[in-house]
Design a protein around this motif. Structure first.
Motif, PDB file in Angstrom:
ATOM      1  N   ASP A  61       2.702  15.369  -2.095  1.00 26.37           N
ATOM      2  CA  ASP A  61       1.813  16.450  -2.520  1.00 26.37           C
ATOM      3  C   ASP A  61       0.391  16.198  -2.002  1.00 26.37           C
ATOM      4  OD1 ASP A  61       1.328  18.887  -4.034  1.00 26.37           O
ATOM      5  OD2 ASP A  61       0.264  17.610  -5.494  1.00 26.37           O
ATOM      6  N   TYR A  62      -0.040  14.947  -2.081  1.00 20.44           N
ATOM      7  CA  TYR A  62      -1.365  14.569  -1.591  1.00 20.44           C
ATOM      8  C   TYR A  62      -1.462  14.814  -0.085  1.00 20.44           C
ATOM      9  CZ  TYR A  62      -5.106  11.544   0.115  1.00 20.44           C
ATOM     10  OH  TYR A  62      -6.213  11.056   0.761  1.00 20.44           O
ATOM     11  N   ASP A  63      -0.416  14.428   0.647  1.00 21.05           N
ATOM     12  CA  ASP A  63      -0.429  14.622   2.108  1.00 21.05           C
ATOM     13  C   ASP A  63      -0.565  16.107   2.470  1.00 21.05           C
ATOM     14  OD1 ASP A  63      -0.293  11.954   2.762  1.00 21.05           O
ATOM     15  OD2 ASP A  63       1.894  11.920   2.964  1.00 21.05           O
ATOM     16  N   LYS A  64       0.069  16.970   1.681  1.00 22.22           N
ATOM     17  CA  LYS A  64       0.009  18.412   1.952  1.00 22.22           C
ATOM     18  C   LYS A  64      -1.377  18.987   1.654  1.00 22.22           C
ATOM     19  CE  LYS A  64       4.875  19.255   0.914  1.00 22.22           C
ATOM     20  NZ  LYS A  64       5.815  19.825  -0.066  1.00 22.22           N
ATOM     21  N   LYS A  65      -2.010  18.464   0.590  1.00 26.16           N
ATOM     22  CA  LYS A  65      -3.293  19.034   0.143  1.00 26.16           C
ATOM     23  C   LYS A  65      -4.511  18.266   0.666  1.00 26.16           C
ATOM     24  CE  LYS A  65      -1.316  20.752  -4.176  1.00 26.16           C
ATOM     25  NZ  LYS A  65      -1.315  20.647  -5.629  1.00 26.16           N
ATOM     26  N   SER A  67      -5.956  17.869   3.510  1.00 27.76           N
ATOM     27  CA  SER A  67      -6.901  18.553   4.411  1.00 27.76           C
ATOM     28  C   SER A  67      -7.822  19.526   3.673  1.00 27.76           C
ATOM     29  CB  SER A  67      -6.139  19.289   5.513  1.00 27.76           C
ATOM     30  OG  SER A  67      -5.292  20.266   4.945  1.00 27.76           O
ATOM     31  N   SER A  68      -7.391  19.992   2.503  1.00 26.90           N
ATOM     32  CA  SER A  68      -8.230  20.932   1.751  1.00 26.90           C
ATOM     33  C   SER A  68      -9.107  20.225   0.713  1.00 26.90           C
ATOM     34  CB  SER A  68      -7.355  21.990   1.065  1.00 26.90           C
ATOM     35  OG  SER A  68      -6.533  21.377   0.100  1.00 26.90           O
ATOM     36  N   MET A  69      -9.014  18.922   0.628  1.00 31.31           N
ATOM     37  CA  MET A  69      -9.815  18.162  -0.348  1.00 31.31           C
ATOM     38  C   MET A  69     -11.069  17.605   0.306  1.00 31.31           C
ATOM     39  SD  MET A  69      -6.978  15.771  -2.209  1.00 31.31           S
ATOM     40  CE  MET A  69      -5.783  16.390  -3.341  1.00 31.31           C
ATOM     41  N   ASN A  70     -12.117  17.474  -0.521  1.00 28.79           N
ATOM     42  CA  ASN A  70     -13.315  16.807  -0.015  1.00 28.79           C
ATOM     43  C   ASN A  70     -13.105  15.289  -0.109  1.00 28.79           C
ATOM     44  OD1 ASN A  70     -14.053  15.857  -2.625  1.00 28.79           O
ATOM     45  ND2 ASN A  70     -15.103  17.784  -3.063  1.00 28.79           N
ATOM     46  N   ALA A  71     -14.005  14.526   0.410  1.00 29.94           N
ATOM     47  CA  ALA A  71     -13.871  13.065   0.490  1.00 29.94           C
ATOM     48  C   ALA A  71     -13.736  12.428  -0.890  1.00 29.94           C
ATOM     49  CB  ALA A  71     -15.060  12.464   1.229  1.00 29.94           C
ATOM     50  N   GLU A  76     -10.321   9.794  -4.955  1.00 23.66           N
ATOM     51  CA  GLU A  76      -9.779   9.756  -6.320  1.00 23.66           C
ATOM     52  C   GLU A  76      -8.254   9.794  -6.304  1.00 23.66           C
ATOM     53  OE1 GLU A  76     -11.611  13.044  -8.373  1.00 23.66           O
ATOM     54  OE2 GLU A  76     -13.541  12.017  -8.568  1.00 23.66           O
ATOM     55  N   MET A  77      -7.701  10.650  -5.456  1.00 22.03           N
ATOM     56  CA  MET A  77      -6.245  10.772  -5.381  1.00 22.03           C
ATOM     57  C   MET A  77      -5.620   9.503  -4.797  1.00 22.03           C
ATOM     58  SD  MET A  77      -3.934  12.677  -6.316  1.00 22.03           S
ATOM     59  CE  MET A  77      -2.206  13.008  -6.073  1.00 22.03           C
ATOM     60  N   GLU A  78      -6.248   8.943  -3.795  1.00 19.22           N
ATOM     61  CA  GLU A  78      -5.740   7.697  -3.204  1.00 19.22           C
ATOM     62  C   GLU A  78      -5.783   6.562  -4.234  1.00 19.22           C
ATOM     63  OE1 GLU A  78      -8.059   7.193   0.346  1.00 19.22           O
ATOM     64  OE2 GLU A  78      -7.010   8.812   1.390  1.00 19.22           O
TER      65      GLU A  78
END
Length: 161
Positions: A61-65, A67-71, A76-78
């Motif tokens: 899910d993270y890999d898909k989203k 590109s639309s997330m800021n740094a 935070e997700m990582e």
């Protein structure tokens, strides 16, 4: 005269051997304990697989989203994924420890019972030594000097019930 009788005293000693692995595996208590231990192991395995699947799902899910997330969101997700991974590793270690403890708690009373039966047979038969052939340390047994007590120990265990 004592020197002449000393070799005879050596031959008067009785030696026996048993296959404790065969004895333990023949016991209904062991079969029951083994089933319970396997069920516990399967439960821990299922829990661990569920956690790993959830981590995999969130990573995809993270890999898909990504590109639309800021740094900041990416960081935070990582961190969240890293924390999940660490938690899964800790869960695996804890499960392994709990599995070993449960296994020990279920098998130890059975082993104690077998040892007690071996001791009873050895004492009643006047054996000086009883060796365990299943341990793999006995390289040779002279059956004319050492008697296999496995059947007698099984019979003793049947009496102890």
């Amino acid at each position: 005269m004592l020197m002449l009788l000393a070799p005879l005293a050596t031959f008067a000693q009785k030696f026996g051997h048993v296959d404790t692995e065969a004895i333990v595996q023949s016991l209904p208590d062991y079969s029951r304990a083994k089933g319970e231990i396997e069920a516990i192991g399967k439960q821990y395995e299922n829990e661990l697989q569920a956690s790993q699947a959830e981590l995999q799902r969130q990573a995809e899910d993270y890999d898909k989203k990504k590109s639309s997330m800021n740094a900041t969101q990416q960081q935070e997700m990582e961190q969240k994924l890293q924390d999940m991974y660490t938690k899964i590793q800790q869960q695996a270690q804890q499960s392994q420890q709990e599995y070993q403890k449960a296994s020990q708690e279920k098998v130890q009373p059975i082993l104690n019972k077998v040892r007690q039966a071996i001791e009873t047979v050895a004492k009643s038969g006047g054996y000086v030594y009883v060796m365990d052939t299943s341990a793999g340390t006995v390289l040779y047994i002279n059956d004319t000097i050492s008697k296999d007590l496995t059947a007698e120990v099984k019979a003793q265990l049947a009496k102890m019930k």
